[in-house]
Design a protein around this motif. Sequence first.
Motif, PDB file in Angstrom:
ATOM      1  N   LYS A  45       0.907  -1.224  -0.044  1.00 34.78           N
ATOM      2  CA  LYS A  45      -0.061   0.005  -0.040  1.00 34.78           C
ATOM      3  C   LYS A  45       0.886   1.085   0.115  1.00 34.78           C
ATOM      4  CE  LYS A  45      -4.479  -1.802   1.102  1.00 34.78           C
ATOM      5  NZ  LYS A  45      -4.132  -3.193   1.683  1.00 34.78           N
ATOM      6  N   SER A  90      -7.269   1.654  -2.317  1.00 31.49           N
ATOM      7  CA  SER A  90      -7.607   0.710  -3.412  1.00 31.49           C
ATOM      8  C   SER A  90      -8.372   0.942  -4.350  1.00 31.49           C
ATOM      9  CB  SER A  90      -7.882  -0.498  -2.792  1.00 31.49           C
ATOM     10  OG  SER A  90      -7.902  -1.969  -3.644  1.00 31.49           O
ATOM     11  N   GLY A 132      -8.604  -7.837  -3.029  1.00 28.47           N
ATOM     12  CA  GLY A 132      -9.666  -7.155  -2.297  1.00 28.47           C
ATOM     13  C   GLY A 132     -10.473  -6.030  -3.035  1.00 28.47           C
ATOM     14  N   THR A 188       1.780  -9.977  -0.887  1.00 25.99           N
ATOM     15  CA  THR A 188       1.641  -8.437  -0.852  1.00 25.99           C
ATOM     16  C   THR A 188       2.078  -7.952   0.483  1.00 25.99           C
ATOM     17  OG1 THR A 188      -0.672  -9.141  -0.037  1.00 25.99           O
ATOM     18  CG2 THR A 188      -0.371  -8.329  -2.192  1.00 25.99           C
TER      19      THR A 188
HETATM   20  C1  LIG Z   1      -4.935  -4.107   1.223  1.00 29.69           C
HETATM   21  C2  LIG Z   1      -4.213  -5.363   1.155  1.00 29.69           C
HETATM   22  C3  LIG Z   1      -4.568  -6.466   0.215  1.00 29.69           C
HETATM   23  C4  LIG Z   1      -5.844  -6.284  -0.675  1.00 29.69           C
HETATM   24  O1  LIG Z   1      -5.978  -4.910  -1.269  1.00 29.69           O
HETATM   25  P1  LIG Z   1      -5.842  -5.053  -2.808  1.00 29.69           P
HETATM   26  O2  LIG Z   1      -6.251  -3.601  -3.035  1.00 29.69           O
HETATM   27  O3  LIG Z   1      -6.948  -5.923  -3.421  1.00 29.69           O
HETATM   28  O4  LIG Z   1      -4.473  -5.280  -3.350  1.00 29.69           O
HETATM   29  C5  LIG Z   1      -3.901  -7.550   0.027  1.00 29.69           C
HETATM   30  N1  LIG Z   1      -2.866  -7.878   0.825  1.00 29.69           N
HETATM   31  C6  LIG Z   1      -2.484  -6.961   1.512  1.00 29.69           C
HETATM   32  C7  LIG Z   1      -1.050  -7.076   2.492  1.00 29.69           C
HETATM   33  C8  LIG Z   1      -3.310  -5.736   1.871  1.00 29.69           C
HETATM   34  O5  LIG Z   1      -2.592  -4.798   2.707  1.00 29.69           O
END
Ligand SMILES: *Cc1c(COP(=O)(O)O)cnc(C)c1O
Length: 455
Positions: free
Chosen positions: A115, A232, A267, A416
């Motif tokens: 993020k 997001s 997400g 992520t």
């Molecule tokens: C917020 C988050 C996600 C999901 O958000 P996306 O916008 O779909 O990428 C996935 N993994 C982590 C570690 C997050 O903090």
Amino acid sequence: MEQIPYKIYLQENEMPRAWYNLRADMKNKPAPLLHPGTHQPMTAADLAPVFCDELIAQELDDQTAYFPIPQEINDFYKMYRPSPLVRAYCLEKALDTPAKIYYKFEGNNTSGSHKLNSAIAQAYYAKKQGLKGVTTETGAGQWGTALSMACSYFGLDCKVYMVKVSYEQKPFRREVMRTYGADVTPSPSTKTEVGRRILAEHPGTTGSLGCAISEAVEVATGTPGYRYVLGSVLNQVLLHQSIIGLETEAALKKYGITPDVIIGCAGGGSNLGGLIAPFMRDKIKGKADYRIVAVEPASCPSFTRGKYAYDFCDTGKVCPLAKMYTLGSGFIPAPNHAGGLRYHGMSSTLSQLYDDGLLEAISVPQTEVFQAAERFARVEGILPAPESSHAIKVAIDEALRCKETGEAKTIVFGLTGTGYFDMVAYEKFHDGKMSDYIPTDEELERSLKNLPVVD
Ligand SMILES: *Cc1c(COP(=O)(O)O)cnc(C)c1O
């Protein structure tokens, strides 16, 4: 060809200098945001009270393919990028698979997730516009943490509305945000009109991202010198997150590696949209054919059980309408769901790609995700975030299928973030107290009945 190292890092001169805007190359463009009152496409002027000007320009631009990354943002990126592309030799060995597994690890910064890539860009444009501060929502807390870091770097105020269940379950996340100077409020709160209304309608609610967004937007539009930022879903966020995919592409090219399957958790769609951007570009242009897979929780299955329609982005219905795969803006996932993949909708760009058959989606139950997380942690060392572990689960399944068929596929997935603040969820898993809540068809129908009528 030399042996592929455990970790592929790019040199500074190999780093991407521009973000890539996948919409520029999409044949069917994502549908525009609509004004919640008039149902006309939102203009820059409509959006100006809510978002920063340069971010609006990025949001509305589906023609420009490359946006140069400003030097100030590049300088910040250098503190924690490039992120490594890791060859999962140890996992491959443990699974006894002929598959070759790679993961792009975004957890190597204090906020612990991808993020920060967009937070720093959004804070930069807010500062450049001369604003005093920004407001936002956070669910599991990663976005709020990332934004707090970015705001303190540029000297901006940061007001975070944190989904109440997370505020209570994740006090340490809250304290990290406060360490970076953010003001954190549990949502729904009594500080805003929309919060008071939601509390009156749903007393005792544990909150949702949709509620927190409504509150943050109300405060941003009602406070001089403030704008709202979102971590997001929006096109601008996918644009900034393309750094993940561009680095991955460069790292793979360096060693002549071509992926067969690319997997990411979804997400709101930002990490996945960023990871796949250059690969989807080549797929759209007919230059390559990758399988690209979105993984979502069975408890919040926007792609696999949602509807492709215009919907409100927030519970309070103050934000623009977006055309997306959605479960309905009133959908509140079960509070026992551990991960941060709780948003009712999905990025309009990814929604269009899914509708065009260019992207697959799979939903997976929570306990299987934690089994995969633990298996991964024990051999690769990294303690994965529950969200990221959705991608791990599907990558492991794919590698085990390769074992049966004898195919040596190359699998790339997005890791992520780290899970240090998710130990309550890990504890529930270890104690056998984790459940796999899956919404019933009736529940989803009830929520989808309230979609706005747009013609
Ligand atoms: C917020 C988050 C996600 C999901 O958000 P996306 O916008 O779909 O990428 C996935 N993994 C982590 C570690 C997050 O903090």
